[in-house]
Design a protein around this motif. Structure first.
Motif, PDB file in Angstrom:
ATOM      1  N   GLY A 179     -16.466   5.306 -34.488  1.00 18.86           N
ATOM      2  CA  GLY A 179     -15.363   4.353 -34.606  1.00 18.86           C
ATOM      3  C   GLY A 179     -14.094   4.786 -33.905  1.00 18.86           C
ATOM      4  N   LEU A 180     -14.242   5.480 -32.778  1.00 16.27           N
ATOM      5  CA  LEU A 180     -13.067   6.009 -32.085  1.00 16.27           C
ATOM      6  C   LEU A 180     -12.443   4.952 -31.172  1.00 16.27           C
ATOM      7  N   PRO A 181     -11.122   4.859 -31.166  1.00 18.61           N
ATOM      8  CA  PRO A 181     -10.432   3.857 -30.352  1.00 18.61           C
ATOM      9  C   PRO A 181     -10.277   4.306 -28.903  1.00 18.61           C
ATOM     10  N   CYS A 182     -11.405   4.427 -28.217  1.00 19.25           N
ATOM     11  CA  CYS A 182     -11.388   4.886 -26.828  1.00 19.25           C
ATOM     12  C   CYS A 182     -11.917   3.791 -25.910  1.00 19.25           C
ATOM     13  N   GLU A 183     -11.279   3.631 -24.778  1.00 18.12           N
ATOM     14  CA  GLU A 183     -11.738   2.701 -23.752  1.00 18.12           C
ATOM     15  C   GLU A 183     -12.419   3.489 -22.652  1.00 18.12           C
ATOM     16  N   LEU A 184     -13.636   3.081 -22.300  1.00 20.03           N
ATOM     17  CA  LEU A 184     -14.395   3.761 -21.264  1.00 20.03           C
ATOM     18  C   LEU A 184     -14.231   3.033 -19.936  1.00 20.03           C
ATOM     19  N   VAL A 185     -13.850   3.784 -18.915  1.00 18.19           N
ATOM     20  CA  VAL A 185     -13.665   3.252 -17.568  1.00 18.19           C
ATOM     21  C   VAL A 185     -14.693   3.937 -16.670  1.00 18.19           C
ATOM     22  N   PHE A 186     -15.659   3.192 -16.176  1.00 20.26           N
ATOM     23  CA  PHE A 186     -16.747   3.794 -15.413  1.00 20.26           C
ATOM     24  C   PHE A 186     -16.400   3.886 -13.929  1.00 20.26           C
ATOM     25  N   ALA A 187     -16.878   4.970 -13.296  1.00 22.16           N
ATOM     26  CA  ALA A 187     -16.607   5.194 -11.873  1.00 22.16           C
ATOM     27  C   ALA A 187     -17.792   5.907 -11.240  1.00 22.16           C
ATOM     28  N   TRP A 218     -10.969   8.044  -7.571  1.00 22.54           N
ATOM     29  CA  TRP A 218      -9.711   8.772  -7.774  1.00 22.54           C
ATOM     30  C   TRP A 218      -8.691   7.900  -8.494  1.00 22.54           C
ATOM     31  N   ASP A 219      -8.623   6.632  -8.143  1.00 17.88           N
ATOM     32  CA  ASP A 219      -7.665   5.718  -8.779  1.00 17.88           C
ATOM     33  C   ASP A 219      -7.987   5.544 -10.263  1.00 17.88           C
ATOM     34  N   ARG A 220      -9.264   5.449 -10.578  1.00 16.41           N
ATOM     35  CA  ARG A 220      -9.637   5.265 -11.987  1.00 16.41           C
ATOM     36  C   ARG A 220      -9.394   6.548 -12.792  1.00 16.41           C
ATOM     37  N   ILE A 221      -9.667   7.696 -12.173  1.00 13.68           N
ATOM     38  CA  ILE A 221      -9.363   8.961 -12.858  1.00 13.68           C
ATOM     39  C   ILE A 221      -7.878   9.034 -13.184  1.00 13.68           C
ATOM     40  N   ALA A 222      -7.037   8.642 -12.214  1.00 15.31           N
ATOM     41  CA  ALA A 222      -5.588   8.716 -12.405  1.00 15.31           C
ATOM     42  C   ALA A 222      -5.100   7.786 -13.508  1.00 15.31           C
ATOM     43  N   SER A 223      -5.848   6.727 -13.796  1.00 18.29           N
ATOM     44  CA  SER A 223      -5.429   5.762 -14.818  1.00 18.29           C
ATOM     45  C   SER A 223      -5.871   6.154 -16.219  1.00 18.29           C
ATOM     46  N   CYS A 224      -6.606   7.272 -16.331  1.00 14.73           N
ATOM     47  CA  CYS A 224      -7.195   7.655 -17.616  1.00 14.73           C
ATOM     48  C   CYS A 224      -6.578   8.937 -18.158  1.00 14.73           C
ATOM     49  N   THR A 250     -18.416  11.852  -1.424  1.00 13.87           N
ATOM     50  CA  THR A 250     -18.941  12.048  -2.779  1.00 13.87           C
ATOM     51  C   THR A 250     -18.003  11.548  -3.869  1.00 13.87           C
ATOM     52  N   VAL A 251     -16.714  11.412  -3.545  1.00 18.02           N
ATOM     53  CA  VAL A 251     -15.742  10.888  -4.518  1.00 18.02           C
ATOM     54  C   VAL A 251     -14.937   9.779  -3.831  1.00 18.02           C
TER      55      VAL A 251
END
Length: 393
Positions: free
Chosen positions: A39-47, A66-72, A60-61
């Motif tokens: 029940g953790l309030p976490c949002e998953l952003v896949f990349a 990189w943009d999604r990593i920076a937003s998390c 490879t990246v």
């Protein structure tokens, strides 16, 4: 009377999930449901990251990753496939071959670009009765892995080596192309932040001992340099003892008496070797989690490889991914839930529901389901055995 609209909780943390390659994808898919179960309030952003990105676009990246990593707030990484230059070049589309694309490990890119100088490898007695608990902290950016690895002797080093040869050095070479050279680089800045991180980690985890694993009896000047910095940092932590041991002796005692250690800190190559030895002490890479931490970023990954031969067979041990998720959750402040996962993994690994590498015949998904069920029960009942529930941060 009209009812008030339902107020939904806004996710408190965003986690960038990069499944990777091979069994990395399988164990990630099997383990991620534990976040919902708790029940953790976490949002998953896949990349996307890894070998398939390389095959598709010679990178490879990708920039979008990189943009999604920076937003998390943090990133969770699956296992990555790497191959030698010739094989990597052959895997590219025809339009990209011979155009200067170089395969660079995503792990190296993440550590360097995000400034993640500390690699954390906990070693716990998952399969036993809690006899030992220690952590190897490896420097990520300097040492023998600093990139000063030369295929021939650079001209700048010739005066030094020629002078040594003239004074009777035991090596002999015909010229600069007759030898290779690697340099162990250690800076005051790099060692200071590493040692301070090690002491802070020891304090936060309840350890009272920090051991520097080095080779000062052979690498005398660089060893003395590290000792001076260690002693300077240690003065700020009078409640934690500090020691310097030869790295070979540390390896011996990790196997013979692992309970004698608290935090082991080492430069890049020594730490690389000791941390994998720690996985062996635990029972294998299928149980070994890790974190990479910097001043303004973090990513977490199990340390086993992508194991292409086992991909799609539903037999890989998911325990390392669960323990990695536990490290991520502790980093984000969910210490009770992290401890619940750790305890659930330990109990499941000692039960009949375990994968082939632990002597059982359970599938990846079966073992993962058992760990998730135990994790949820323990978190709900506040019953976690085998791992201390220290809620103070």
């Amino acid at each position: 009377m009209s009812s008030l609209p339902v107020q939904r909780a806004v996710p408190r943390h965003r986690i960038c999930v990069m499944p990777g390659d091979g069994i990395g994808i399988e164990v990630m898919e099997a383990a991620l449901p534990v976040l919902d179960a708790l029940g953790l309030p976490c949002e998953l952003v896949f990349a996307d990251i890894g070998w398939e990105c390389w095959r598709r676009e010679g990178n490879t990246v990708p920039q979008e990753t990189w943009d999604r990593i920076a937003s998390c707030d943090a990133a969770l990484l699956g296992a990555i496939t790497s191959k030698p230059p010739r094989e990597a070049e052959a895997a590219l589309p025809l339009s990209l071959r011979g155009t200067g694309h170089a395969f660079v490990s995503p792990v190296i890119q993440l550590r360097q670009r995000l400034g993640l100088y500390a690699n954390i490898r906990p070693v716990t007695d998952v399969l036993g009765e809690g006899r030992y608990r220690f952590t190897v902290i490896r420097e990520n950016t300097e040492g023998l892995y600093a990139g000063l690895d030369f295929a021939r002797i650079p001209a700048e080093f010739e005066p030094v080596l020629s002078g040594r040869e003239a004074s009777g050095a035991p090596w002999r070479r015909a010229g600069p192309d007759d030898a290779t050279m690697s340099v162990r680089l250690q800076t005051r800045h790099g060692l200071s932040r590493l040692f301070r991180f090690a002491f802070e980690y020891a304090r936060s985890q309840g350890f009272d001992r920090v051991t520097l694993a080095d080779k000062p009896n052979v690498l005398r000047h660089s060893g003395a340099f590290a000792r001076e910095i260690l002693e300077s940092v240690a003065a700020d932590y009078p409640d934690i003892s500090h020691h310097i041991d030869n790295v070979d002796a540390v390896a011996l005692w990790m196997v013979r008496r692992p309970e004698r250690f608290g935090v082991i800190v080492a430069e890049n190559m020594f730490g690389d070797i000791l941390s994998d030895l720690g996985a062996g002490v635990m029972g294998g890479l299928g149980l070994a989690p890790s974190a990479n931490i910097g001043d303004a970023g973090a990513y977490f990954e199990p340390v086993h490889g992508s194991a292409p031969a086992y991909a799609g067979l539903n037999k890989a041990n998911p325990s390392a991914m669960f323990l990695t998720i536990a490290m991520l959750l502790e980093h984000l402040g969910y210490r009770r839930e992290a401890a619940a996962i750790q305890s659930a993994v330990a109990e499941t690994a000692r039960s009949a529901c375990r994968t082939y590498d632990l002597g059982g015949n359970a599938s990846t998904r079966e073992m993962a389901a058992a760990i998730i069920a135990r994790s949820a029960d323990k978190a709900a009942g506040r019953l976690v055995s085998g791992f201390a529930l220290n809620e103070e941060k």
